[in-house]
Scaffold this motif. Structure first.
Motif, PDB file in Angstrom:
ATOM      1  N   TRP A  39     -41.093  35.573 -45.742  1.00  0.00           N
ATOM      2  CA  TRP A  39     -41.411  36.956 -45.387  1.00  0.00           C
ATOM      3  C   TRP A  39     -40.191  37.857 -45.481  1.00  0.00           C
ATOM      4  O   TRP A  39     -40.295  39.019 -45.846  1.00  0.00           O
ATOM      5  N   TYR A  42     -39.743  39.564 -48.888  1.00  0.00           N
ATOM      6  CA  TYR A  42     -40.811  40.400 -49.431  1.00  0.00           C
ATOM      7  C   TYR A  42     -40.300  41.716 -50.020  1.00  0.00           C
ATOM      8  O   TYR A  42     -40.930  42.283 -50.893  1.00  0.00           O
ATOM      9  N   LEU A  74     -47.735  43.880 -48.929  1.00  0.00           N
ATOM     10  CA  LEU A  74     -47.445  42.444 -48.791  1.00  0.00           C
ATOM     11  C   LEU A  74     -47.402  42.029 -47.325  1.00  0.00           C
ATOM     12  O   LEU A  74     -47.963  40.998 -46.948  1.00  0.00           O
TER      13      LEU A  74
END
Length: 168
Positions: A39, A42, A74
Motif C-alpha cells: 500500500w 501505491y 487505488l
C-alpha cells in the motif's frame, strides 16, 4: 553447383530477417498479488498507471492530477477500506524488484448490460456483483513482452477462484 541455391536461399532469409522488426525478448517479470505492505507504494503505482493512461501531449500538471486521482482510486478500491472482493496484481522486474505493471479486479454491482445502479437502463432487479478488470498498465520498457498477458492471467484465475465465469 548444388551448394549455390542453398547459399541464395540463405542470403534471402538473412535479408528477410533484416527487414522484420525486432521482437523484444519476453520480460523477466514476476506477478504477485499486492499485500498490505505494498500500500505504501501505491503512489508509484498510480504514476505508472497515469503514464499509461495520459494523453501523449498531456502536460506534467495534467499527468500529476491524473496520478493523484488514480492514487485515491487505488486506496479506495484495493485496501481494507473496500469490503468487496478485490485484488490488485503487481508485475515486478525480477532483477530490480521495481513495479513495472499493474492490473486490478474488483466486484461491482452491475446490470447484465454493465450499468451501475441508478444509470438509465439498469433495472434494480437485475443488479448483481460482476468482476471488472481495472487499472491495467505496463511501463513502456516492458510493453509488448508478455507482461500484460501475465497480469491478465492472474486476474482470470482470481475470477475463476471467486466462482465467476466472466470478466468485464
Amino acid at each position: 553447383a548444388a551448394g549455390r541455391p542453398q547459399r541464395e536461399n540463405h542470403q534471402g532469409a538473412m535479408l528477410l530477417l533484416a527487414l522484420l522488426p525486432s521482437i523484444p525478448p519476453p520480460a523477466n517479470v514476476g506477478v504477485r498479488e499486492a499485500t498490505r505492505v505494498d500500500w505504501a507504494s501505491y503512489r508509484k503505482v498510480s504514476d505508472l498507471i497515469a503514464d499509461g493512461f495520459a494523453a501523449r501531449d498531456a502536460t506534467s500538471t495534467e499527468r500529476s492530477i491524473l496520478a493523484q486521482a488514480l492514487y485515491r482510486n487505488l486506496v479506495e478500491k484495493f485496501t481494507s477500506r473496500n469490503r468487496r472482493r478485490n485484488s490488485l496484481f503487481l508485475a515486478t522486474d525480477e532483477r530490480s524488484g521495481e513495479v513495472v505493471g499493474v492490473c486490478g479486479i474488483e466486484m461491482l454491482d452491475l446490470s447484465p448490460t454493465a450499468k451501475e445502479p441508478g444509470q438509465q437502463g439498469a433495472a434494480a432487479t437485475t443488479i448483481q456483483g460482476r468482476p471488472l478488470l481495472s487499472n491495467l498498465a505496463v511501463g513502456a520498457a516492458f510493453r509488448g513482452r508478455g507482461t500484460a498477458k501475465k497480469l491478465c492471467r492472474c486476474v482470470e484465475s482470481t475470477a475463476r477462484s471467486w466462482g465467476e465465469d466472466e470478466i468485464l
